[in-house]
Design a protein around this motif. Structure first.
Motif, PDB file in Angstrom:
ATOM      1  N   VAL A 407     -69.049 -39.880 -13.148  1.00 39.18           N
ATOM      2  CA  VAL A 407     -69.776 -40.609 -14.201  1.00 39.18           C
ATOM      3  C   VAL A 407     -71.143 -39.963 -14.372  1.00 39.18           C
ATOM      4  CG1 VAL A 407     -68.610 -42.809 -13.788  1.00 39.18           C
ATOM      5  CG2 VAL A 407     -70.689 -42.262 -12.521  1.00 39.18           C
ATOM      6  N   TYR A 408     -71.792 -40.235 -15.509  1.00 42.70           N
ATOM      7  CA  TYR A 408     -73.163 -39.786 -15.746  1.00 42.70           C
ATOM      8  C   TYR A 408     -73.902 -40.915 -16.468  1.00 42.70           C
ATOM      9  CZ  TYR A 408     -71.360 -38.805 -20.452  1.00 42.70           C
ATOM     10  OH  TYR A 408     -70.784 -38.915 -21.689  1.00 42.70           O
ATOM     11  N   LYS A 409     -75.221 -40.895 -16.362  1.00 40.95           N
ATOM     12  CA  LYS A 409     -76.012 -41.984 -16.934  1.00 40.95           C
ATOM     13  C   LYS A 409     -76.407 -41.734 -18.384  1.00 40.95           C
ATOM     14  CE  LYS A 409     -78.094 -43.875 -12.704  1.00 40.95           C
ATOM     15  NZ  LYS A 409     -79.375 -44.124 -11.984  1.00 40.95           N
ATOM     16  N   ASN A 410     -76.931 -40.545 -18.659  1.00 36.73           N
ATOM     17  CA  ASN A 410     -77.482 -40.292 -19.996  1.00 36.73           C
ATOM     18  C   ASN A 410     -76.778 -39.143 -20.703  1.00 36.73           C
ATOM     19  OD1 ASN A 410     -79.670 -42.321 -19.903  1.00 36.73           O
ATOM     20  ND2 ASN A 410     -80.452 -41.033 -18.234  1.00 36.73           N
ATOM     21  N   ASN A 411     -77.007 -37.936 -20.201  1.00 31.76           N
ATOM     22  CA  ASN A 411     -76.446 -36.758 -20.857  1.00 31.76           C
ATOM     23  C   ASN A 411     -75.260 -36.234 -20.049  1.00 31.76           C
ATOM     24  OD1 ASN A 411     -78.502 -36.678 -22.896  1.00 31.76           O
ATOM     25  ND2 ASN A 411     -79.892 -35.886 -21.312  1.00 31.76           N
ATOM     26  N   PRO A 412     -74.148 -35.976 -20.708  1.00 26.96           N
ATOM     27  CA  PRO A 412     -72.964 -35.524 -19.962  1.00 26.96           C
ATOM     28  C   PRO A 412     -73.192 -34.164 -19.316  1.00 26.96           C
ATOM     29  CG  PRO A 412     -72.607 -35.302 -22.332  1.00 26.96           C
ATOM     30  CD  PRO A 412     -73.891 -36.068 -22.161  1.00 26.96           C
ATOM     31  N   GLN A 413     -72.753 -34.055 -18.093  1.00 26.92           N
ATOM     32  CA  GLN A 413     -72.830 -32.777 -17.388  1.00 26.92           C
ATOM     33  C   GLN A 413     -71.775 -31.808 -17.901  1.00 26.92           C
ATOM     34  OE1 GLN A 413     -71.940 -33.104 -13.222  1.00 26.92           O
ATOM     35  NE2 GLN A 413     -73.166 -31.323 -12.648  1.00 26.92           N
ATOM     36  N   VAL A 414     -70.694 -32.350 -18.414  1.00 27.98           N
ATOM     37  CA  VAL A 414     -69.597 -31.555 -18.948  1.00 27.98           C
ATOM     38  C   VAL A 414     -69.553 -31.717 -20.453  1.00 27.98           C
ATOM     39  CG1 VAL A 414     -67.107 -31.214 -18.953  1.00 27.98           C
ATOM     40  CG2 VAL A 414     -68.280 -31.806 -16.830  1.00 27.98           C
ATOM     41  N   THR A 415     -69.448 -30.606 -21.158  1.00 24.58           N
ATOM     42  CA  THR A 415     -69.317 -30.651 -22.610  1.00 24.58           C
ATOM     43  C   THR A 415     -67.842 -30.534 -22.960  1.00 24.58           C
ATOM     44  OG1 THR A 415     -71.479 -29.617 -22.899  1.00 24.58           O
ATOM     45  CG2 THR A 415     -69.978 -29.581 -24.786  1.00 24.58           C
ATOM     46  N   PHE A 416     -67.302 -31.596 -23.533  1.00 29.82           N
ATOM     47  CA  PHE A 416     -65.898 -31.562 -23.907  1.00 29.82           C
ATOM     48  C   PHE A 416     -65.734 -30.885 -25.262  1.00 29.82           C
ATOM     49  CE2 PHE A 416     -65.802 -35.060 -20.843  1.00 29.82           C
ATOM     50  CZ  PHE A 416     -64.725 -34.665 -20.079  1.00 29.82           C
ATOM     51  N   PRO A 417     -64.580 -30.283 -25.497  1.00 30.61           N
ATOM     52  CA  PRO A 417     -64.326 -29.676 -26.803  1.00 30.61           C
ATOM     53  C   PRO A 417     -64.425 -30.728 -27.903  1.00 30.61           C
ATOM     54  CG  PRO A 417     -62.643 -29.058 -25.205  1.00 30.61           C
ATOM     55  CD  PRO A 417     -63.454 -30.144 -24.576  1.00 30.61           C
ATOM     56  N   PRO A 418     -64.719 -30.306 -29.141  1.00 29.94           N
ATOM     57  CA  PRO A 418     -64.815 -31.266 -30.246  1.00 29.94           C
ATOM     58  C   PRO A 418     -63.541 -32.086 -30.383  1.00 29.94           C
ATOM     59  CG  PRO A 418     -65.582 -29.090 -30.917  1.00 29.94           C
ATOM     60  CD  PRO A 418     -64.967 -28.926 -29.572  1.00 29.94           C
ATOM     61  N   ASN A 419     -63.701 -33.389 -30.559  1.00 31.67           N
ATOM     62  CA  ASN A 419     -62.541 -34.265 -30.703  1.00 31.67           C
ATOM     63  C   ASN A 419     -62.009 -34.227 -32.131  1.00 31.67           C
ATOM     64  OD1 ASN A 419     -62.814 -35.067 -28.076  1.00 31.67           O
ATOM     65  ND2 ASN A 419     -64.018 -36.877 -28.563  1.00 31.67           N
ATOM     66  N   PRO A 420     -60.701 -34.286 -32.287  1.00 30.98           N
ATOM     67  CA  PRO A 420     -60.143 -34.395 -33.632  1.00 30.98           C
ATOM     68  C   PRO A 420     -60.367 -35.803 -34.184  1.00 30.98           C
ATOM     69  CG  PRO A 420     -58.409 -34.585 -32.003  1.00 30.98           C
ATOM     70  CD  PRO A 420     -59.679 -34.291 -31.251  1.00 30.98           C
ATOM     71  N   THR A 421     -60.075 -35.944 -35.434  1.00 28.35           N
ATOM     72  CA  THR A 421     -60.205 -37.267 -36.054  1.00 28.35           C
ATOM     73  C   THR A 421     -59.132 -38.201 -35.510  1.00 28.35           C
ATOM     74  OG1 THR A 421     -61.059 -36.271 -38.068  1.00 28.35           O
ATOM     75  CG2 THR A 421     -60.224 -38.524 -38.228  1.00 28.35           C
ATOM     76  N   ILE A 422     -59.575 -39.318 -34.945  1.00 28.33           N
ATOM     77  CA  ILE A 422     -58.643 -40.279 -34.359  1.00 28.33           C
ATOM     78  C   ILE A 422     -58.182 -41.247 -35.451  1.00 28.33           C
ATOM     79  CG2 ILE A 422     -58.371 -42.062 -32.603  1.00 28.33           C
ATOM     80  CD1 ILE A 422     -60.590 -40.707 -31.054  1.00 28.33           C
ATOM     81  N   PRO A 423     -56.890 -41.540 -35.516  1.00 28.12           N
ATOM     82  CA  PRO A 423     -56.405 -42.484 -36.522  1.00 28.12           C
ATOM     83  C   PRO A 423     -57.154 -43.823 -36.443  1.00 28.12           C
ATOM     84  CG  PRO A 423     -54.572 -41.417 -35.393  1.00 28.12           C
ATOM     85  CD  PRO A 423     -55.808 -41.031 -34.670  1.00 28.12           C
ATOM     86  N   THR A 424     -57.335 -44.427 -37.605  1.00 24.89           N
ATOM     87  CA  THR A 424     -58.040 -45.719 -37.654  1.00 24.89           C
ATOM     88  C   THR A 424     -57.319 -46.761 -36.816  1.00 24.89           C
ATOM     89  OG1 THR A 424     -58.753 -45.181 -39.893  1.00 24.89           O
ATOM     90  CG2 THR A 424     -58.984 -47.469 -39.190  1.00 24.89           C
ATOM     91  N   GLU A 425     -56.017 -46.784 -36.921  1.00 28.47           N
ATOM     92  CA  GLU A 425     -55.221 -47.709 -36.126  1.00 28.47           C
ATOM     93  C   GLU A 425     -54.240 -46.899 -35.280  1.00 28.47           C
ATOM     94  OE1 GLU A 425     -53.342 -50.543 -38.624  1.00 28.47           O
ATOM     95  OE2 GLU A 425     -55.213 -51.297 -39.485  1.00 28.47           O
TER      96      GLU A 425
END
Length: 752
Positions: A407-425
């Motif tokens: 876990v991290y408190k403020n800024n992520p230590q790991v940068t994840f790849p850009p997320n795709p658009t998640i369906p609304t439902e």
């Protein structure tokens, strides 16, 4: 029609994701990638890869006939050696001219250095100074006198003097832009070589310099006492000592390097190796651990404790008696904290069992910006009745595992790849991302990073997005790939993150860490073959070094010495052991021997290894034959007796009988002794069953001598006929080697 197309699409996706193990009950398939790379220099025209066999697969289970290289390179050899897949390829050749190649002293960006000087001597009168310097017009040393101020004069007059220094290329190494791209000297275009003096590293007394004929510096420097550096120097006898005589060597220096162009041949490598392997035939336990929560991992810490969920699975292969499974036991705890231990048991009589463990990362335990919790886990299966295996009897199998959540408190230590658009439902369940890679990697080594174990509980994964901050190389939208780290990154820890997308557009993310360690080579020396006296054995250098810091063959040192039984003179081979890759060796005597190896890579890291092994003696053949005790002369055979001989000799150490010498001698005076009787050879062929025809009545002694041939490969130049073992039948009981020839009694007919 639209519905039909959709059905066809779903079926095609389903069959494209059928796992390997469904195709056959007794075998499966694997594919291993080799790193895509381009290497320069003729030494890289061929390259050998040693591919690690995936966990859970033994080298003996690989079906060697199924080994196949797939790619654009020409395959030279593909085999299994010492538990790894050995692949030798020819590179795909490409020629190019490279400009601005840099030449340094032994290592990248280390300049050459010269420190010439001038002898400046004060005479015994305390006033005059002899100035010694180089004359560039005559290319000789000259000297002249100048008078200094004061008595005795503290320093020579303020002059500019000339010295010379030969330019050297000793230990030069050529680089193309980085420490990892080395250009071979033979590729350098000699006419393009230029010398460059480092203008940022000049002495205070520097005035100017010239380069004469490309191999000599002419350097002008000042005797200004405020800028000059000198060492005391012993004046010569001819100069005259005593009084105020004084010797000094006034120094200057230059740092320099080279540039050049090079005609370089590079070689490209790529592709993969595929193979089939048989599934285990003995009980084999494999454990699989997956982090379900947090997702992504690490995740941002909220206002409460962070839930952690771990999925633990056990798979039992090579065993088909499910009724003998007593129970499955799963253990999980926070690493090094026994009071957090959790245990779960399953009595299911199946070969695949899984369970879930729930933990929490307490908010109160996160005192810094980042926090990582390691978990230790174990899968164990117990059996009702003991199982006999080739290694003994077992009553249970267990497999330790580990995983971490962060876990991290403020800024992520790991940068994840850009997320795709998640369906609304979003529908269904999100996928589970899993990364498999090394925890530690040597700088310069290619590291396999795999997301193959990622899965979607209610569908399939469509995309993989990787973040490999700090690594060299990239992994595209594929389940696995290779990255590597530089020598400057040794000691640092880097994150690797993966985001997977399923067919519903939902995502799952996870991360792991890798620490870069020193690129020390691994020295490995092996001996293979029949370890027996007078047989060919082969010594192999299996040493390895990170890809980008290869071993220097000329630095490899190998020795073989006798420990006991034999002497060093009994060790036979052709040539030398320098730059060893493999060498055929023969040992004349049985005994204990030792082989050592020292290797060094291009960065100067080294390692050594040694093995001690026994050469067993060549055993003599066991000699024994049978014959009848009494035979009778018969008119049917020309009034001769026929003795049937059967040899049952054999070699106890699997050699072959190459020749049998049969002899006999006759007790000519019928005194019951064969002493002094001459031996007669009646067969010198390799016959194990034959007849001996005898004419005279009386007793005969038969002798058999058996000569072996090597049943295993040897080295012909180091063996003679005397090295072949032989035995005769003198050790056999004498009565069993004697046959008596008799006449049959006449038949009497009393009829009238």
């Amino acid at each position: 029609m639209k519905k039909l197309s959709m059905v066809i699409l779903i079926l095609s996706l389903f069959f494209s994701y059928i796992p390997d193990f469904l195709y056959a009950a007794d075998s499966s398939s694997k594919t291993l990638s080799i790193p895509t790379e381009s290497l320069s220099g003729s030494s890289n025209g061929q390259k050998t890869y040693y591919l690690d066999i995936p966990s859970g697969i033994s080298s003996s289970s690989i079906i060697t006939s199924s080994l196949k290289y797939n790619g654009s390179n020409q395959k030279v050899n593909l085999s299994i050696e010492n538990g790894k897949i050995k692949l030798n390829l020819k590179g795909v050749e490409r020629k190019q001219t490279i400009d601005d190649v840099k030449g340094y002293y032994g290592s990248f960006e280390v300049p050459f250095y010269t420190e010439p000087g001038n002898s400046i001597w004060r005479y015994s009168d305390g006033r005059r100074w002899q100035i010694n310097e180089w004359d560039p017009n005559t290319n000789t040393q000259k000297h002249y006198d100048r008078t200094g101020s004061g008595y005795p004069s503290e320093d020579p007059p303020l002059l500019t003097v000339v010295t010379k220094s030969d330019v050297t290329r000793d230990r030069i190494k050529w680089y193309n832009g980085s420490a990892y791209v080395i250009i071979e000297p033979v590729d350098i275009i000699e006419s393009s070589v230029r010398i460059h003096v480092d203008d940022k590293k000049l002495p205070l007394n520097y005035v100017s310099h010239n380069i004469v004929s490309g191999n000599r510096f002419i350097i002008y420097h000042s005797l200004d006492k405020a800028k000059v550096d000198y060492d005391p120097e012993e004046v010569s006898e001819s100069f005259g000592k005593g009084g105020n005589a004084l010797g000094r060597r006034y120094k200057t220096f230059l740092y320099y390097s080279y540039t050049a162009s090079a005609n370089v041949t590079s070689y490209k490598y790529s592709g993969n190796v595929s193979f089939d392997y048989t599934l285990p035939t003995e009980p084999t336990l494999t454990g699989i651990v997956t982090l379900n929560k947090p997702n992504p991992n690490p995740t941002k810490l909220g206002d409460k404790d962070e839930p952690v969920q771990i999925s633990l699975m056990g798979q039992l292969q090579g065993y088909n008696d499910a009724s003998n499974i007593d129970e499955w036991v799963f253990y999980a705890k926070e690493k090094d904290r026994n009071n957090t231990l959790k245990t779960k048991k399953e009595s299911a009589k199946t070969f695949n069992v899984s369970t879930l463990f729930d933990f929490e990362i307490k908010k109160s335990s996160v005192t810094g910006e980042y926090f990582t919790q390691e978990y230790a886990l174990t899968v164990l299966v117990r059996f009702k009745k003991p199982i006999v295996t080739k290694n003994g009897t077992i009553t249970s199998l267990e497999q330790p595992l580990q995983i971490s959540a962060g876990v991290y408190k403020n800024n992520p230590q790991v940068t994840f790849p850009p997320n795709p658009t998640i369906p609304t439902e979003p529908e269904g369940k999100p996928p589970i991302a899993r990364i498999s890679t090394a925890r530690y990697i040597k700088a310069g080594s290619d590291m396999l990073v795999s997301g193959n174990a990622s899965y979607d509980p209610d569908g399939y994964i469509t995309d993989y997005a990787w973040s490999t901050s700090g690594a060299q190389g990239e992994i595209g939208n594929v389940p696995r790939g290779y990255v590597w780290y530089t020598i400057e990154q040794v000691g640092e820890t880097f994150p690797i993150a993966l985001t997977v997308v399923d067919n519903d557009g939902q995502i799952g993310s996870t991360s792991t860490e890798v620490t870069v360690i020193e690129p020390k080579p691994a020295a490995i020396i092996n001996i293979e073959g029949i370890l027996k006296q007078n047989r060919k054995t082969t010594l192999f250098n299996r040493s390895q070094s990170p890809t980008r810091f290869p071993l220097i063959p000329s630095k490899t040192r190998v020795t073989i010495t006798a420990v006991s039984g034999g002497t060093n003179a009994d060790i036979k081979y052709s040539g030398t052991l320098s730059e060893l890759e493999s060498k055929d060796i023969l040992f004349k005597k049985a005994g204990k021997y030792k082989a050592t190896i020292y290797v060094e890579n291009t960065l100067g890291y080294s390692d050594s290894d040694e093995i001690t092994f026994d050469i067993v003696p060549d055993e003599a053949p066991y000699n024994y034959f049978t014959l009848p005790g009494v035979v009778y002369r018969s008119p049917d055979y020309g009034n001769k007796a026929v003795v049937s001989l059967d040899d049952i000799s054999y070699s106890p150490d699997k050699d072959v009988v190459g020749r049998r010498l049969w002899e006999y001698r006759y007790d000519s005076n019928n005194d019951g002794s064969f002493s002094g009787e001459a031996w007669v050879t009646f067969s010198n062929e390799n016959k194990d069953r034959l007849n001996l025809e005898l004419s005279e009545v009386g007793k005969y002694e038969v002798r058999l001598t058996v000569f072996e041939e090597f049943g295993q490969p040897t080295i012909d130049e180091f063996v003679t006929e005397a090295d072949r073992k032989s035995t005769n039948s003198d050790g056999q009981k004498l009565s069993s080697r004697i046959v008596e020839v008799k006449n049959r009694a006449p038949e009497v007919d009393w009829s009238w």
